[in-house]
Design a protein around this motif. Structure first.
Motif, PDB file in Angstrom:
ATOM      1  N   LEU A  73       0.823  -1.226   0.000  1.00 22.37           N
ATOM      2  CA  LEU A  73       0.000   0.000   0.000  1.00 22.37           C
ATOM      3  C   LEU A  73       0.845   1.259   0.000  1.00 22.37           C
ATOM      4  CD1 LEU A  73      -2.819  -0.641   2.633  1.00 22.37           C
ATOM      5  CD2 LEU A  73      -2.922  -0.842   0.133  1.00 22.37           C
ATOM      6  N   HIS A  74       2.007   1.159   0.656  1.00 20.02           N
ATOM      7  CA  HIS A  74       2.807   2.374   0.844  1.00 20.02           C
ATOM      8  C   HIS A  74       4.021   2.395  -0.084  1.00 20.02           C
ATOM      9  CE1 HIS A  74       0.263   2.933   4.294  1.00 20.02           C
ATOM     10  NE2 HIS A  74       0.497   1.662   4.597  1.00 20.02           N
ATOM     11  N   GLN A  75       4.102   1.444  -0.985  1.00 24.27           N
ATOM     12  CA  GLN A  75       5.282   1.375  -1.846  1.00 24.27           C
ATOM     13  C   GLN A  75       5.108   2.215  -3.117  1.00 24.27           C
ATOM     14  OE1 GLN A  75       5.742  -2.913  -2.071  1.00 24.27           O
ATOM     15  NE2 GLN A  75       7.362  -2.860  -0.533  1.00 24.27           N
ATOM     16  N   GLN A  76       6.248   2.530  -3.703  1.00 24.88           N
ATOM     17  CA  GLN A  76       6.274   3.409  -4.885  1.00 24.88           C
ATOM     18  C   GLN A  76       7.207   2.839  -5.949  1.00 24.88           C
ATOM     19  OE1 GLN A  76       7.735   7.093  -3.276  1.00 24.88           O
ATOM     20  NE2 GLN A  76       5.742   7.647  -2.403  1.00 24.88           N
ATOM     21  N   THR A  77       7.021   3.347  -7.157  1.00 26.91           N
ATOM     22  CA  THR A  77       7.925   2.955  -8.242  1.00 26.91           C
ATOM     23  C   THR A  77       9.287   3.643  -8.055  1.00 26.91           C
ATOM     24  OG1 THR A  77       7.131   4.814  -9.532  1.00 26.91           O
ATOM     25  CG2 THR A  77       6.079   2.681  -9.949  1.00 26.91           C
ATOM     26  N   ASP A  78      10.254   3.251  -8.881  1.00 26.69           N
ATOM     27  CA  ASP A  78      11.594   3.869  -8.809  1.00 26.69           C
ATOM     28  C   ASP A  78      11.511   5.385  -8.929  1.00 26.69           C
ATOM     29  OD1 ASP A  78      12.552   1.320  -8.708  1.00 26.69           O
ATOM     30  OD2 ASP A  78      13.075   1.216 -10.845  1.00 26.69           O
ATOM     31  N   ASP A  79      10.531   5.878  -9.736  1.00 30.97           N
ATOM     32  CA  ASP A  79      10.435   7.337  -9.913  1.00 30.97           C
ATOM     33  C   ASP A  79       9.394   7.979  -8.992  1.00 30.97           C
ATOM     34  OD1 ASP A  79       8.233   6.378 -11.169  1.00 30.97           O
ATOM     35  OD2 ASP A  79       8.708   7.161 -13.172  1.00 30.97           O
ATOM     36  N   GLY A  80       9.037   7.275  -7.903  1.00 28.12           N
ATOM     37  CA  GLY A  80       8.275   7.914  -6.835  1.00 28.12           C
ATOM     38  C   GLY A  80       6.762   7.949  -6.986  1.00 28.12           C
TER      39      GLY A  80
END
Ligand code: 13P
Length: 335
Positions: A73-80
């Motif tokens: 839920l709180h994760q993001q891609t390499d570019d945020g």
């Protein structure tokens, strides 16, 4: 409870020929699958894995909703970019696994009960505010000569219904997953009898707790012989036994039925769904689709292997399996 909103959401999840993606393996399960392929079992690699999935081109053509694990839920891609935002932009409805796994059932050490009801009300309110619109809870039933016991079925049915009621109170569509496992030597007929008993008990509990059936989705196992049963039935028989069983015990009002894959090979899981649609499609009272994890993701995971260079090939495999299941929902799958 806004039942109309729940019904509309269930309809969107079951829309046209799409299905659900269960990308909600718990940390333990995900790590076990990584370990088998030599992928580092770290949060960063789980993030990379989920990034590969949510950024797969064309995923939204086959997938209406994705079930996430809390960590994601709180994760993001390499570019945020947050994974939740990416899913919403693709018009894939985000959902969340809310159970906290199984423990041995007290005084029934060979059976399990699923945990996670404490504090669930408050968690649900938070999930709704984050934009999550559906949830999943998995109960596990083992078949053996003396199993399952009535106590295990009743305890898990009650717990599933409590969870479903809490979801609906918060405006979240519950996916009710009572999984009768494939492990064992049992016959197809035993699986049919046990699954029917379990589903009867689950729907009794759902009625008792005033769950709106139109605003929920059932996630059942297919009716299958045990993995070690000498008589492995053909696709036609499995489709027939599964649908006949459901006709007996799954009320027509239910918002949708979305199968788990349970360890079947990806191709077989798709072929069996396809056969159910082919033989029974027009007679079904509920939309019938897939909510697979392994049967969609495993081939992609085996290609990816934790290596950035393999992302594009893995994504193609993922989109392909999702599209195969979409075709099966239309009874148009040819392996
Ligand atoms: P499988 O399709 O791998 O059985 O997973 C479905 C699921 O969501 C289990 O809870």
């Amino acid at each position: 409870m806004n039942t109309q909103e729940l019904k509309n959401l269930a309809e969107r999840l079951m829309a046209t020929d799409k299905g659900l993606l269960a990308m909600d393996e718990s940390t333990g399960t995900c790590n076990r699958r990584f370990k088998a392929l030599g992928i580092p079992q770290t949060e960063e690699y789980r993030r990379k894995y989920r990034q590969m999935i949510v950024t797969t081109p064309h995923l939204e053509e086959s997938i209406s909703g994705a079930i996430l694990f809390e960590e994601t839920l709180h994760q993001q891609t390499d570019d945020g970019q947050s994974f939740l935002t990416i899913l919403k932009e693709k018009d894939i409805i985000p959902g969340i696994k809310v159970d906290q796994g199984t423990i041995p059932l007290s005084f029934f050490p060979e059976e399990t009960i699923t945990e996670g009801l404490d504090g669930l009300n408050e968690r649900m309110i938070g999930y709704y505010l984050m934009g999550l619109r559906f949830a999943k809870w998995r109960a596990v039933i083992h078949i053996d000569s003396a199993l399952p016991t009535k106590t295990c079925i009743a305890a898990n049915a009650f717990t599933l219904a409590r969870y479903a009621a809490i979801c609906q109170q918060a405006g979240i569509v519950p996916i009710v997953e009572p999984e009768v496992l494939m492990e064992g030597e049992h016959t197809l007929q035993t699986c049919a009898a046990v699954t029917q008993d379990v589903l009867k008990e689950v729907f009794n509990a759902l009625y008792d707790q005033k769950v709106c059936l139109e605003g929920m989705i059932l996630k059942p196992n297919m009716i299958l012989p045990g993995l070690n049963c000498p008589d492995q039935s053909d696709i036609e028989t499995i489709a027939q036994q599964t649908i006949r069983s459901f006709f007996k015990v799954v009320p027509a009002a239910v918002g949708g039925v979305a199968f788990l894959s349970g360890g079947q090979s990806p191709v077989l899981a798709t072929e069996r769904l396809n056969m159910m649609q082919l033989r029974y499609g027009p007679q079904l009272p509920w939309p019938l689709t897939f909510s697979f994890s392994r049967a969609i993701q495993q081939p992609a995971l085996e290609i990816w292997k934790g290596n950035d260079k393999n992302v594009s090939a893995a994504q193609k495999a993922l989109a392909h399996r999702a599209a195969c299941n979409r075709a099966a929902r239309r009874a148009e799958y040819h392996p």
